[in-house]
Design a protein around this motif. Structure first.
Motif, PDB file in Angstrom:
ATOM      1  N   MET A   1      24.961 -37.200 -29.996  1.00 29.77           N
ATOM      2  CA  MET A   1      23.830 -37.868 -30.551  1.00 29.77           C
ATOM      3  C   MET A   1      23.130 -38.660 -29.491  1.00 29.77           C
ATOM      4  O   MET A   1      21.770 -38.793 -29.362  1.00 29.77           O
ATOM      5  CB  MET A   1      24.256 -38.760 -31.611  1.00 29.77           C
ATOM      6  N   LYS A   2      23.852 -39.175 -28.433  1.00 32.79           N
ATOM      7  CA  LYS A   2      23.265 -39.418 -27.236  1.00 32.79           C
ATOM      8  C   LYS A   2      22.340 -38.707 -26.386  1.00 32.79           C
ATOM      9  O   LYS A   2      21.551 -39.277 -25.729  1.00 32.79           O
ATOM     10  CB  LYS A   2      24.350 -40.392 -26.196  1.00 32.79           C
ATOM     11  N   HIS A   3      22.793 -37.631 -26.342  1.00 34.24           N
ATOM     12  CA  HIS A   3      22.130 -36.426 -25.655  1.00 34.24           C
ATOM     13  C   HIS A   3      20.642 -36.472 -26.012  1.00 34.24           C
ATOM     14  O   HIS A   3      19.690 -36.164 -25.322  1.00 34.24           O
ATOM     15  CB  HIS A   3      22.765 -35.055 -25.680  1.00 34.24           C
ATOM     16  N   TYR A   4      20.411 -36.437 -27.311  1.00 31.58           N
ATOM     17  CA  TYR A   4      18.930 -36.467 -27.889  1.00 31.58           C
ATOM     18  C   TYR A   4      18.282 -37.855 -27.715  1.00 31.58           C
ATOM     19  O   TYR A   4      17.055 -37.849 -27.924  1.00 31.58           O
ATOM     20  CB  TYR A   4      18.989 -36.026 -29.302  1.00 31.58           C
ATOM     21  N   LEU A   5      19.021 -38.764 -27.622  1.00 39.34           N
ATOM     22  CA  LEU A   5      18.087 -40.090 -27.442  1.00 39.34           C
ATOM     23  C   LEU A   5      17.268 -40.347 -26.254  1.00 39.34           C
ATOM     24  O   LEU A   5      15.994 -40.921 -26.451  1.00 39.34           O
ATOM     25  CB  LEU A   5      19.059 -41.318 -27.448  1.00 39.34           C
ATOM     26  N   THR A   6      17.521 -39.865 -25.303  1.00 45.26           N
ATOM     27  CA  THR A   6      16.684 -39.960 -24.090  1.00 45.26           C
ATOM     28  C   THR A   6      15.360 -39.097 -24.226  1.00 45.26           C
ATOM     29  O   THR A   6      14.224 -39.700 -24.138  1.00 45.26           O
ATOM     30  CB  THR A   6      17.337 -39.563 -22.927  1.00 45.26           C
ATOM     31  N   PRO A   7      15.468 -37.719 -24.533  1.00 49.15           N
ATOM     32  CA  PRO A   7      14.236 -36.977 -24.710  1.00 49.15           C
ATOM     33  C   PRO A   7      13.274 -37.439 -25.864  1.00 49.15           C
ATOM     34  O   PRO A   7      12.150 -37.316 -25.482  1.00 49.15           O
ATOM     35  CB  PRO A   7      14.815 -35.411 -25.036  1.00 49.15           C
ATOM     36  N   ILE A   8      14.070 -37.941 -26.804  1.00 51.33           N
ATOM     37  CA  ILE A   8      13.283 -38.391 -28.143  1.00 51.33           C
ATOM     38  C   ILE A   8      12.673 -39.519 -27.742  1.00 51.33           C
ATOM     39  O   ILE A   8      11.395 -39.862 -27.765  1.00 51.33           O
ATOM     40  CB  ILE A   8      14.198 -38.761 -29.156  1.00 51.33           C
ATOM     41  N   SER A   9      13.110 -40.406 -26.811  1.00 53.55           N
ATOM     42  CA  SER A   9      12.405 -41.651 -26.192  1.00 53.55           C
ATOM     43  C   SER A   9      11.354 -41.423 -25.268  1.00 53.55           C
ATOM     44  O   SER A   9      10.188 -42.024 -25.465  1.00 53.55           O
ATOM     45  CB  SER A   9      13.581 -42.530 -25.418  1.00 53.55           C
ATOM     46  N   ILE A  10      11.760 -40.706 -24.288  1.00 53.48           N
ATOM     47  CA  ILE A  10      10.486 -40.082 -23.545  1.00 53.48           C
ATOM     48  C   ILE A  10       9.214 -39.484 -24.351  1.00 53.48           C
ATOM     49  O   ILE A  10       8.218 -39.580 -23.840  1.00 53.48           O
ATOM     50  CB  ILE A  10      11.094 -39.071 -22.363  1.00 53.48           C
ATOM     51  N   LEU A  11       9.643 -38.666 -25.256  1.00 49.71           N
ATOM     52  CA  LEU A  11       8.567 -37.987 -26.134  1.00 49.71           C
ATOM     53  C   LEU A  11       7.555 -39.049 -26.881  1.00 49.71           C
ATOM     54  O   LEU A  11       6.568 -39.057 -26.638  1.00 49.71           O
ATOM     55  CB  LEU A  11       9.219 -37.019 -27.127  1.00 49.71           C
ATOM     56  N   VAL A  12       8.483 -40.257 -27.447  1.00 51.31           N
ATOM     57  CA  VAL A  12       7.572 -41.186 -28.037  1.00 51.31           C
ATOM     58  C   VAL A  12       6.948 -41.867 -27.234  1.00 51.31           C
ATOM     59  O   VAL A  12       5.930 -42.346 -27.385  1.00 51.31           O
ATOM     60  CB  VAL A  12       8.755 -42.025 -28.836  1.00 51.31           C
ATOM     61  N   LEU A  13       7.379 -42.499 -26.015  1.00 47.40           N
ATOM     62  CA  LEU A  13       6.591 -42.965 -25.006  1.00 47.40           C
ATOM     63  C   LEU A  13       5.532 -42.142 -24.368  1.00 47.40           C
ATOM     64  O   LEU A  13       4.304 -42.775 -24.321  1.00 47.40           O
ATOM     65  CB  LEU A  13       7.659 -43.223 -23.508  1.00 47.40           C
ATOM     66  N   ALA A  14       5.531 -40.789 -24.393  1.00 43.80           N
ATOM     67  CA  ALA A  14       4.399 -39.805 -23.890  1.00 43.80           C
ATOM     68  C   ALA A  14       3.432 -40.126 -25.124  1.00 43.80           C
ATOM     69  O   ALA A  14       2.087 -40.195 -24.685  1.00 43.80           O
ATOM     70  CB  ALA A  14       5.029 -38.525 -23.504  1.00 43.80           C
ATOM     71  N   ILE A  15       3.693 -40.033 -26.315  1.00 43.31           N
ATOM     72  CA  ILE A  15       2.881 -39.801 -27.300  1.00 43.31           C
ATOM     73  C   ILE A  15       2.078 -41.371 -27.251  1.00 43.31           C
ATOM     74  O   ILE A  15       0.955 -41.144 -27.551  1.00 43.31           O
ATOM     75  CB  ILE A  15       3.569 -39.442 -28.693  1.00 43.31           C
ATOM     76  N   SER A  16       2.723 -42.503 -27.189  1.00 43.61           N
ATOM     77  CA  SER A  16       2.341 -43.546 -27.065  1.00 43.61           C
ATOM     78  C   SER A  16       1.089 -43.824 -25.983  1.00 43.61           C
ATOM     79  O   SER A  16       0.076 -44.253 -26.294  1.00 43.61           O
ATOM     80  CB  SER A  16       3.380 -44.753 -27.138  1.00 43.61           C
ATOM     81  N   ILE A  17       1.457 -43.575 -24.893  1.00 42.10           N
ATOM     82  CA  ILE A  17       0.669 -43.649 -23.668  1.00 42.10           C
ATOM     83  C   ILE A  17      -0.610 -42.661 -23.963  1.00 42.10           C
ATOM     84  O   ILE A  17      -1.731 -43.169 -23.768  1.00 42.10           O
ATOM     85  CB  ILE A  17       1.336 -42.980 -22.367  1.00 42.10           C
ATOM     86  N   TYR A  18      -0.439 -41.392 -24.454  1.00 47.01           N
ATOM     87  CA  TYR A  18      -1.628 -40.804 -24.659  1.00 47.01           C
ATOM     88  C   TYR A  18      -2.456 -41.135 -25.817  1.00 47.01           C
ATOM     89  O   TYR A  18      -4.031 -41.176 -25.728  1.00 47.01           O
ATOM     90  CB  TYR A  18      -1.032 -39.283 -25.280  1.00 47.01           C
ATOM     91  N   ALA A  19      -1.826 -41.846 -26.998  1.00 48.60           N
ATOM     92  CA  ALA A  19      -2.763 -42.421 -27.899  1.00 48.60           C
ATOM     93  C   ALA A  19      -3.463 -43.573 -27.561  1.00 48.60           C
ATOM     94  O   ALA A  19      -4.638 -43.893 -28.030  1.00 48.60           O
ATOM     95  CB  ALA A  19      -1.637 -42.755 -29.170  1.00 48.60           C
ATOM     96  N   GLY A  20      -2.846 -44.522 -26.564  1.00 45.41           N
ATOM     97  CA  GLY A  20      -3.467 -45.673 -26.044  1.00 45.41           C
ATOM     98  C   GLY A  20      -4.585 -45.198 -25.145  1.00 45.41           C
ATOM     99  O   GLY A  20      -5.651 -45.820 -25.407  1.00 45.41           O
TER     100      GLY A  20
END
Length: 118
Positions: A1-20
């Protein structure tokens, strides 16, 4: 489960930056259009010859305000002569620029009534 946490965090951060960035760009664009509309409105008002609300007027503004031509407005303003400076209208000199107070011109008109420009 830890393997997926980093890519998901990066994806959420990227989406947040794009939306902002998208929201900021949209706001700046709307603000730009509002400023352009206001500037166009002011230009069209000036083009139609409507007097803008000012307390001090130049000779050209005075001519428009009184409904006379610029030469007649200059004749009402300060005219140097050998005994000093004479003026039909009250005026203010700031540096080399001559201004006429709208309130003083209105008061002068009320006192004089009909005026014949020489």
């Amino acid at each position: 489960m830890k393997h997926y946490l980093t890519p998901i965090s990066i994806l959420v951060l990227a989406i947040s930056i794009y939306a902002g960035c998208w929201m900021l760009a949209k706001e700046w664009k709307e603000d730009h259009f509002i400023k352009q509309d206001a500037a166009a409105s002011i230009r069209s008002t000036i083009d139609r010859g409507v007097q803008k609300p000012t307390l001090l007027m130049t000779a050209d503004d005075l001519a428009v305000y009184l409904g006379i031509n610029s030469e007649e407005a200059l004749q009402l303003g300060p005219i140097p002569n050998p005994t000093g400076v004479t003026s039909e209208l009250p005026y203010i000199q700031i540096g080399n620029q001559i201004y006429f107070s709208k309130l003083a011109v209105d008061e002068w008109l009320a006192q004089k009534g009909t005026v014949i420009v020489p």
